[in-house]
Motif scaffolding. Sequence first.
Motif, mmCIF file in Angstrom:
data_model
loop_
_atom_site.group_PDB
_atom_site.id
_atom_site.type_symbol
_atom_site.label_atom_id
_atom_site.label_comp_id
_atom_site.label_asym_id
_atom_site.label_seq_id
_atom_site.Cartn_x
_atom_site.Cartn_y
_atom_site.Cartn_z
ATOM 1 N N PHE A 148 0.855 -1.179 0.000
ATOM 2 C CA PHE A 148 0.000 0.000 0.000
ATOM 3 C C PHE A 148 0.894 1.234 0.000
ATOM 4 O O PHE A 148 1.507 1.559 1.013
ATOM 5 N N PHE A 149 0.971 1.928 -1.120
ATOM 6 C CA PHE A 149 1.706 3.187 -1.223
ATOM 7 C C PHE A 149 0.748 4.339 -0.877
ATOM 8 O O PHE A 149 0.583 5.286 -1.650
ATOM 9 N N PRO A 174 9.551 3.498 12.069
ATOM 10 C CA PRO A 174 8.366 4.023 12.766
ATOM 11 C C PRO A 174 7.113 3.547 12.040
ATOM 12 O O PRO A 174 7.104 3.443 10.809
ATOM 13 N N ILE A 175 6.067 3.275 12.777
ATOM 14 C CA ILE A 175 4.882 2.674 12.174
ATOM 15 C C ILE A 175 4.225 3.596 11.147
ATOM 16 O O ILE A 175 3.548 3.140 10.233
ATOM 17 N N ARG A 176 4.447 4.916 11.252
ATOM 18 C CA ARG A 176 3.921 5.824 10.235
ATOM 19 C C ARG A 176 4.642 5.645 8.907
ATOM 20 O O ARG A 176 4.075 5.888 7.839
ATOM 21 N N GLU A 177 5.899 5.220 8.961
ATOM 22 C CA GLU A 177 6.680 5.039 7.743
ATOM 23 C C GLU A 177 6.479 3.656 7.122
ATOM 24 O O GLU A 177 6.508 3.517 5.890
ATOM 25 N N MET A 178 6.302 2.651 7.958
ATOM 26 C CA MET A 178 6.146 1.284 7.461
ATOM 27 C C MET A 178 5.362 0.483 8.485
ATOM 28 O O MET A 178 5.656 0.530 9.687
ATOM 29 N N PHE A 191 2.298 -4.662 3.315
ATOM 30 C CA PHE A 191 2.889 -3.530 4.021
ATOM 31 C C PHE A 191 2.260 -2.222 3.543
ATOM 32 O O PHE A 191 1.893 -2.073 2.381
ATOM 33 N N ARG A 192 2.160 -1.289 4.473
ATOM 34 C CA ARG A 192 1.747 0.074 4.140
ATOM 35 C C ARG A 192 2.922 1.013 4.379
ATOM 36 O O ARG A 192 3.526 1.009 5.440
ATOM 37 N N THR A 193 3.258 1.765 3.361
ATOM 38 C CA THR A 193 4.307 2.765 3.495
ATOM 39 C C THR A 193 3.863 4.026 2.761
ATOM 40 O O THR A 193 2.739 4.130 2.291
ATOM 41 N N TYR A 194 4.768 4.990 2.681
ATOM 42 C CA TYR A 194 4.429 6.257 2.038
ATOM 43 C C TYR A 194 4.347 6.118 0.519
ATOM 44 O O TYR A 194 4.861 5.168 -0.081
ATOM 45 N N HIS A 195 3.709 7.095 -0.084
ATOM 46 C CA HIS A 195 3.735 7.225 -1.539
ATOM 47 C C HIS A 195 5.197 7.355 -1.977
ATOM 48 O O HIS A 195 6.009 7.984 -1.297
ATOM 49 N N PRO A 196 5.581 6.730 -3.102
ATOM 50 C CA PRO A 196 6.981 6.793 -3.541
ATOM 51 C C PRO A 196 7.543 8.200 -3.661
ATOM 52 O O PRO A 196 8.747 8.400 -3.454
ATOM 53 N N ASN A 197 6.719 9.170 -3.996
ATOM 54 C CA ASN A 197 7.218 10.538 -4.078
ATOM 55 C C ASN A 197 7.767 10.995 -2.726
ATOM 56 O O ASN A 197 8.840 11.617 -2.650
ATOM 57 N N TYR A 198 7.039 10.658 -1.656
ATOM 58 C CA TYR A 198 7.516 11.042 -0.326
ATOM 59 C C TYR A 198 8.667 10.150 0.125
ATOM 60 O O TYR A 198 9.602 10.620 0.793
ATOM 61 N N LEU A 199 8.630 8.875 -0.232
ATOM 62 C CA LEU A 199 9.758 8.000 0.095
ATOM 63 C C LEU A 199 11.058 8.587 -0.466
ATOM 64 O O LEU A 199 12.097 8.574 0.197
ATOM 65 N N ARG A 200 10.976 9.117 -1.673
ATOM 66 C CA ARG A 200 12.164 9.678 -2.317
ATOM 67 C C ARG A 200 12.567 10.999 -1.670
ATOM 68 O O ARG A 200 13.738 11.206 -1.335
#
Length: 226
Positions: A148-149, A174-178, A191-200
Motif C-alpha cells: 500500500f503506497f 516508525p509505524i507511520r513510515e512502514m 505492508f503500508r508505506t508512504y507514496h513513492p514521491n515522499y519516500l524519495r
Amino acid sequence: MNDELYRLYQTRLTDFERVILQFSGTDLAGPLLMSPNATYGEQENPLLIVGQETKGWGYLQGHDIRKQMVVYEEFNLGDGYYSSPFWNVTRKVERALGAVPYSCAWTNLSKFDVDGGRSYGEQEQLIATVDDLLVAEVNILKPKVCLFFTGPDFDSRIQRIFAGITYQSVPDWPIREMALLKHPDLPAYTFRTYHPNYLRRSGLEPGFIEFISGLPFSADVPPSIL
C-alpha cells in the motif's frame, strides 16, 4: 483472472454510474478497473501495488466495463509514461522481488480521481462507497506481496475496507513510515508505506528497497518482522 475481474466490475456497474451521476459537471475520471497482463501470474512472488488515486484516467461511457479495462491494459503499468517516482520505485520493487519489469498488478484505493487528484469531504465519502472492491480484487489476484503506497493519511479508509485489520510495527521503521498489515483477506507480506514521491523526498527510498529485497519468502509470516 481478468474474466473474473470483468464479472466483478459488471456487478458494480450501477454503483459506478451512481457515483458518476453525483459528480455531474465535475471532472471525475474513472473508475480505475484492473486488467493485469499475462506476466503477472508467471511471477514467483506476484506483486500487487495499491496507490491512492490516478492523476486523470479514462471515463466510463456507454456502460462499457470492458472498454474501461482496456484503458488499464493500454497504460500497461506506466510503460511509455514518464518516469514518475511512483512508477520508478515500482520498477525497483519488481527487481527487488526478482520479477520482470511491468509484471506487477496495480490498483488504487480510490477508483476515481477528481480534477486529477484526491477527493475530500462529501466527495471522498461518495467515492469510498466502492472502496470495498479492493477485497474482491485481492481475492481474485492472490498476490504474494501487497504494498500500500498510501501513507498513514488513508489508514482510516483501509480500516473500513478490511474490518479488524491490525497494523504491526517493523523493526527499525516508525509505524507511520512502514507497517505490516494483518488481515485474513490480505497476503502475509502486506505492508503500508508512504507514496513513492515522499519516500524519495524523505530519503527513505533506499532503505525501503533494501527491506523489500530482504523479505524471507521461505516463511508464511516474515520472521524478521514479528
